[in-house]
Motif scaffolding. Sequence first.
Motif, PDB file in Angstrom:
ATOM      1  N   THR A  68      -6.161 -13.512  -7.307  1.00  0.00           N
ATOM      2  CA  THR A  68      -6.218 -12.383  -8.031  1.00  0.00           C
ATOM      3  C   THR A  68      -6.615 -11.262  -7.365  1.00  0.00           C
ATOM      4  OG1 THR A  68      -8.047 -12.685  -9.659  1.00  0.00           O
ATOM      5  CG2 THR A  68      -5.889 -13.791 -10.010  1.00  0.00           C
ATOM      6  N   LYS A  69      -6.526 -10.034  -8.070  1.00  0.00           N
ATOM      7  CA  LYS A  69      -7.186  -8.726  -7.625  1.00  0.00           C
ATOM      8  C   LYS A  69      -8.600  -8.854  -7.531  1.00  0.00           C
ATOM      9  CE  LYS A  69      -7.370  -3.949  -8.544  1.00  0.00           C
ATOM     10  NZ  LYS A  69      -6.810  -2.806  -9.377  1.00  0.00           N
ATOM     11  N   ASP A  70      -9.344  -9.638  -8.507  1.00  0.00           N
ATOM     12  CA  ASP A  70     -10.730  -9.498  -8.944  1.00  0.00           C
ATOM     13  C   ASP A  70     -11.179 -10.525  -7.645  1.00  0.00           C
ATOM     14  OD1 ASP A  70     -10.763  -7.903 -10.988  1.00  0.00           O
ATOM     15  OD2 ASP A  70     -10.463  -9.435 -12.362  1.00  0.00           O
ATOM     16  N   GLU A  71     -10.626 -11.753  -7.333  1.00  0.00           N
ATOM     17  CA  GLU A  71     -11.187 -12.676  -6.548  1.00  0.00           C
ATOM     18  C   GLU A  71     -10.942 -11.795  -4.802  1.00  0.00           C
ATOM     19  OE1 GLU A  71      -9.400 -16.649  -8.667  1.00  0.00           O
ATOM     20  OE2 GLU A  71      -8.033 -15.841  -7.390  1.00  0.00           O
ATOM     21  N   PHE A  72      -9.960 -11.261  -4.782  1.00  0.00           N
ATOM     22  CA  PHE A  72     -10.083 -10.505  -3.497  1.00  0.00           C
ATOM     23  C   PHE A  72     -11.073  -9.537  -3.498  1.00  0.00           C
ATOM     24  CE2 PHE A  72      -5.392 -11.263  -2.753  1.00  0.00           C
ATOM     25  CZ  PHE A  72      -5.475 -11.896  -1.313  1.00  0.00           C
ATOM     26  N   HIS A  73     -11.498  -8.792  -4.505  1.00  0.00           N
ATOM     27  CA  HIS A  73     -12.540  -7.852  -4.412  1.00  0.00           C
ATOM     28  C   HIS A  73     -13.717  -8.497  -4.211  1.00  0.00           C
ATOM     29  CE1 HIS A  73     -14.761  -4.240  -5.372  1.00  0.00           C
ATOM     30  NE2 HIS A  73     -15.346  -4.873  -6.303  1.00  0.00           N
ATOM     31  N   ALA A  74     -13.988  -9.817  -4.748  1.00  0.00           N
ATOM     32  CA  ALA A  74     -15.310 -10.320  -4.682  1.00  0.00           C
ATOM     33  C   ALA A  74     -15.160 -10.958  -3.319  1.00  0.00           C
ATOM     34  CB  ALA A  74     -15.174 -11.710  -5.736  1.00  0.00           C
ATOM     35  N   LEU A  75     -14.161 -11.302  -2.798  1.00  0.00           N
ATOM     36  CA  LEU A  75     -13.893 -11.808  -1.266  1.00  0.00           C
ATOM     37  C   LEU A  75     -14.306 -10.798  -0.324  1.00  0.00           C
ATOM     38  CD1 LEU A  75     -13.246 -14.218   0.469  1.00  0.00           C
ATOM     39  CD2 LEU A  75     -10.816 -13.430   0.554  1.00  0.00           C
ATOM     40  N   ASP A  76     -13.853  -9.688  -0.635  1.00  0.00           N
ATOM     41  CA  ASP A  76     -14.132  -8.394   0.126  1.00  0.00           C
ATOM     42  C   ASP A  76     -15.727  -7.990   0.214  1.00  0.00           C
ATOM     43  OD1 ASP A  76     -13.736  -6.061   1.688  1.00  0.00           O
ATOM     44  OD2 ASP A  76     -13.809  -4.790  -0.119  1.00  0.00           O
TER      45      ASP A  76
END
Length: 115
Positions: A68-76
Amino acid sequence: MFEDMNYSGAKFWLDAGQLLFTTIIGLYVWLSKGPKENKKDLDALKVQVDEQQTQIEKIELKLEYIPTKDEFHALDNKVTGLVGQVDSVHGRMRSIEGKLDLLIENELRGNTNAR
């Protein structure tokens, strides 16, 4: 008895009856052809819809595992942190490389004063 019959009149009515009968058969064939073609087209359409439904199910299954968008942000954020750490380690490795070069240079000169 048969000498008085008007055969041309009878021929006319037989021809008219034959034309009517042929027309009725032609209409029946023409009208019954449509449902058969429609059934064949519907069967082909059903097969196509089933194939597309299978493809949609596969895509939905793959979409379940996309972050999800939040998971991408955390990964970033994690990747950004890792880049910083790699840069830090890279700087330290350059420092160690410089010191190692000096040690090798001293060893090659035969400088034994360090003992």
